[in-house]
Enzyme design. Structure first.
Site, PDB file in Angstrom:
ATOM      1  N   TYR A 147       0.881  -1.159  -0.023  1.00  0.00           N
ATOM      2  CA  TYR A 147      -0.071  -0.104  -0.185  1.00  0.00           C
ATOM      3  C   TYR A 147       0.939   1.139  -0.061  1.00  0.00           C
ATOM      4  O   TYR A 147       1.796   1.333   0.764  1.00  0.00           O
ATOM      5  CB  TYR A 147      -0.918  -0.014   1.256  1.00  0.00           C
ATOM      6  CG  TYR A 147      -1.762   1.207   1.402  1.00  0.00           C
ATOM      7  CD1 TYR A 147      -2.924   1.507   0.662  1.00  0.00           C
ATOM      8  CD2 TYR A 147      -1.297   2.176   2.461  1.00  0.00           C
ATOM      9  CE1 TYR A 147      -3.532   2.412   0.817  1.00  0.00           C
ATOM     10  CE2 TYR A 147      -2.082   3.136   2.816  1.00  0.00           C
ATOM     11  CZ  TYR A 147      -3.544   3.467   1.806  1.00  0.00           C
ATOM     12  OH  TYR A 147      -4.076   4.660   1.925  1.00  0.00           O
ATOM     13  N   ASP A 242       9.446   2.574  -0.904  1.00  0.00           N
ATOM     14  CA  ASP A 242       8.435   3.295  -0.052  1.00  0.00           C
ATOM     15  C   ASP A 242       8.735   2.882   1.561  1.00  0.00           C
ATOM     16  O   ASP A 242       8.255   1.948   2.046  1.00  0.00           O
ATOM     17  CB  ASP A 242       7.109   2.839  -0.338  1.00  0.00           C
ATOM     18  CG  ASP A 242       5.903   3.382   0.667  1.00  0.00           C
ATOM     19  OD1 ASP A 242       6.409   4.003   1.537  1.00  0.00           O
ATOM     20  OD2 ASP A 242       4.888   3.498   0.233  1.00  0.00           O
ATOM     21  N   LYS A 270       5.235   9.115   8.687  1.00  0.00           N
ATOM     22  CA  LYS A 270       5.224   8.695   9.908  1.00  0.00           C
ATOM     23  C   LYS A 270       6.279   9.178  11.055  1.00  0.00           C
ATOM     24  O   LYS A 270       6.115  10.295  11.375  1.00  0.00           O
ATOM     25  CB  LYS A 270       4.906   7.053   9.937  1.00  0.00           C
ATOM     26  CG  LYS A 270       3.877   6.714   8.843  1.00  0.00           C
ATOM     27  CD  LYS A 270       3.315   5.370   9.382  1.00  0.00           C
ATOM     28  CE  LYS A 270       2.393   4.852   8.132  1.00  0.00           C
ATOM     29  NZ  LYS A 270       1.016   5.266   8.454  1.00  0.00           N
TER      30      LYS A 270
END
Ligand code: HOZ
Length: 433
Positions: A147, A242, A270
């Protein structure tokens, strides 16, 4: 075991559903996969969360990664307060964002230059556009169950909330966009080689979570990331790691440092925001110099490099770079995994395994750790759902889906881990009854 009184969370959830689709601002939070009522939280401190009914939980999500130094760490809060007193947003450059970029470059040398964004989704969206602008090609290769945020061309066979709700490709993505995205199974080395043989000249980018964390935690098989690197180099395709989830979470140098593989571009989020909205994309200087205003690839944002988010990020990153931080976090997480496997076996459960990389972990109701998304799908997800509720009722907040990874903070050492293990003893017994 008596069930918790969650009447306040229930009332808030009912109220929320009248103005917010599904009552939540991000799908996984709705407990759609595990069933029941999502807890509404009022505060967090260190390794703990408190819900609106006053129950305390050991938090094993840590805001899906960012709370790596523990919630509301005094140094982070102090930095945020100081920055906020000086103004919340200028829409203009600041010294802090330069310091943050230099800190990231010093720890992830592949990120020679970077641009800050407000989320991981913006970072991946921009990295894909940049790879296309740089190569003059359109197609992108991704892997099933990975994702990369809710970017149109990456919402194809994606993980996280899409898997949770059984619809891995989102409605609203035009078929012509999806047609530009090629998808292979994670760890399918032969598939990667065959794909490059057929499409290499058209591939702008390969984007991968180098340790997957959105279909639960799935490690790269030996040779998988190396094959991606080799094939991209041969074909002139941009390799994008990613590391939104793994960056400064699995170690001080990301997966790229742990596995010694250099991507062309990296996306972050994050942890670099320390709990405030923040993302970044960056990499090779010759590629990054294609970004506006020096190059033709447009990317912008009023809140990009927001001074309060930068202050939270810098304060967090300074703590994680203290000597011994990742060694301690890795040890705590791995000991918790071993403890959970022991508790499962003691309860007579063979179909349970666990794995961790740095402070990120996966729990699987299967005999072996998964190698690709199908393995997670084939695990005993019904038993996971029962275990989730058994743990929640005992004061441990796990990710509410078998398709999500878990996260610990440095403040989980000692008592909080002991509390998780004690809860697990009762929870495993309950799911085996
Ligand atoms: N997509 C996130 C986890 N893989 C969940 C985000 C959230 O609900 O905060």
């Amino acid at each position: 075991m008596t069930q918790q009184n969650i009447s306040t969370s229930q009332a808030l959830f009912d109220q929320a559903q009248r103005t917010i689709p599904g009552g939540v601002n991000s799908p996984v939070r709705a407990f759609g996969s595990v069933g029941g009522t999502p807890r509404f939280f009022t505060r967090a401190q260190g390794p703990y969360l408190w819900d609106a009914d006053g129950h305390r939980y050991v938090d094993t999500i840590c805001s899906w990664g960012p709370a790596i130094v523990g919630h509301a760490h005094p140094k982070v809060i102090e930095a945020v307060k100081k920055a906020a007193e000086g103004g919340l947003s200028f829409g203009a450059p600041t010294r802090g964002e330069v310091e943050l970029a230099e800190w990231v470059r010093d720890h992830l040398p592949s990120m020679e230059m970077m641009r800050l964004t407000s989320s991981g989704t913006e970072a991946t969206m921009s990295a894909i556009r940049l790879a296309r602008g740089y190569t003059g090609r359109s197609k992108v290769l991704k892997f099933e169950g990975c994702y990369h945020g809710h970017v149109d061309s990456l919402l194809v066979k994606a993980g996280s909330g899409l898997l949770t709700f059984g619809n891995p490709t989102s409605a609203g993505v035009p078929p012509s966009f999806a047609a530009e995205t090629l998808v292979l199974d994670y760890n399918d080395i032969q598939g990667v080689k065959a794909c490059f043989a057929e499409h290499g000249a058209d591939l702008a980018a390969v984007i991968v979570e180098p340790v997957a964390g959105n279909m639960n935690l799935v490690r790269p098989a030996p040779g998988f990331l190396e094959t991606l690197r080799d094939e991209c180099t041969k074909a002139g395709t941009v390799l994008i790691f990613d590391e939104v989830m793994t960056g400064f979470r699995v170690g001080a140098r990301g997966v790229q440092g742990l596995m010694n593989i250099t991507p062309d571009l990296t996306t972050l989020g994050k942890v670099i925001g320390g709990g405030m909205p923040m993302g970044a994309f960056g990499g090779r200087k010759d590629i990054m110099l294609k970004v506006a205003p020096v190059g033709p690839v447009y990317q912008a944002g009023t809140l990009s490099g927001n001074p309060v988010a930068v202050a939270a990020g810098l304060a967090t990153l300074r703590i994680v770079s203290e000597a011994g931080f990742f060694e301690a976090l890795t040890k705590t997480t791995s000991e918790l995994m071993q403890g959970l496997v022991q508790k499962a076996r003691a309860a007579g459960l063979e179909a349970f395994s666990a794995d961790s990389v740095g402070g990120m972990f996966g729990l699987y109701f299967s005999q072996e750790c998964p190698k690709a998304m199908a393995d997670v799908t084939n695990s005993d997800r019904a038993r996971f759902n029962r275990f989730f509720h058994a743990m929640l009722n005992r004061g441990v907040y796990l990710a509410p889906s078998a398709y999500e990874a878990g996260f610990l903070s440095i403040q989980h050492q000692g008592e909080p881990v002991a509390e998780i293990l004690q809860a697990a003893e009762g929870a495993f017994a309950e799911v085996m009854a």
